[in-house]
Design an enzyme around this catalytic site. Structure first.
Site, PDB file in Angstrom:
ATOM      1  N   CYS A 280       0.707  -1.063   0.143  1.00  0.00           N
ATOM      2  CA  CYS A 280      -0.106  -0.092   0.076  1.00  0.00           C
ATOM      3  C   CYS A 280       0.924   1.119   0.096  1.00  0.00           C
ATOM      4  O   CYS A 280       0.820   1.974  -1.001  1.00  0.00           O
ATOM      5  CB  CYS A 280      -0.956   0.022   1.212  1.00  0.00           C
ATOM      6  N   ARG A 281       1.396   1.667   1.257  1.00  0.00           N
ATOM      7  CA  ARG A 281       1.865   2.857   1.315  1.00  0.00           C
ATOM      8  C   ARG A 281       3.255   2.953   0.288  1.00  0.00           C
ATOM      9  O   ARG A 281       3.759   3.731  -0.273  1.00  0.00           O
ATOM     10  CB  ARG A 281       2.146   3.433   2.830  1.00  0.00           C
TER      11      ARG A 281
END
Ligand code: 4NP
Length: 158
Positions: free
Chosen positions: A13-14
């Site tokens: 994700c990040r």
């Protein structure tokens, strides 16, 4: 070349989002011959997987393609090889310190240090939240990416 590594927990994700955002910025500023970019996760849950579909979709809406990226786990040697090791949150930071070779601790920084105007230390983990979390993460990452590139250009004089 200056080597930059973005690190979160899962690398789906990040940190892949940060890799994609920073890569586009570095290309736009014509610095791609001078800066190497990668991402990794502190945990092994998602090794070999593409970014989360929600992260891919949010990035695609801003014209960034995350689909070629694949999850991998951060290792001690990464902290030797990379000049800037950007932790997305304080937990990632602590986990990186735990595998850091002695004397290289200064390379590990909280990514949000480069967006001081926001007054936040952590890029929040969007994995267990709704789709809106990914847009907020992108806003934070775009701001910190600009701050990081400005810092690198100033320090390395290009
Ligand atoms: P990331 O998000 O660290 O931003 O890639 C997460 C992805 C997966 C998990 C946690 C956070 N997980 O627990 O599997």
């Amino acid at each position: 070349m200056v080597q930059v590594l973005f690190v979160c927990l899962g690398n789906i994700c990040r940190s892949p989002t940060a890799e994609g955002v920073f890569r586009r910025l570095v290309e736009r500023e014509q610095c791609h011959a001078l800066i190497g970019i990668d991402s990794a996760g502190t945990h092994d849950y998602h090794i070999g997987e593409p970014p989360d579909p929600r992260a891919q979709q949010a990035a695609a809406q801003r014209g960034i393609d995350l689909s070629p990226l694949r999850g991998r786990q951060a290792v001690s040697e990464d902290i030797e090889r990379f000049d800037y090791v950007m932790a997305m949150d304080r937990e990632n930071y602590a986990n990186l310190l735990a595998i850091c070779p002695v004397g290289l601790e200064h390379k590990i920084r909280l990514f949000m240090e480069y967006a001081p105007g926001r007054g936040e230390q952590d890029v929040p983990d969007p994995y267990f939240g709704g789709a809106g979390g990914f847009d907020r993460v992108l806003d934070m990452i775009e701001e910190a990416a600009a701050g990081l590139l400005a810092d690198i250009r100033e320090r390395h004089d290009f």
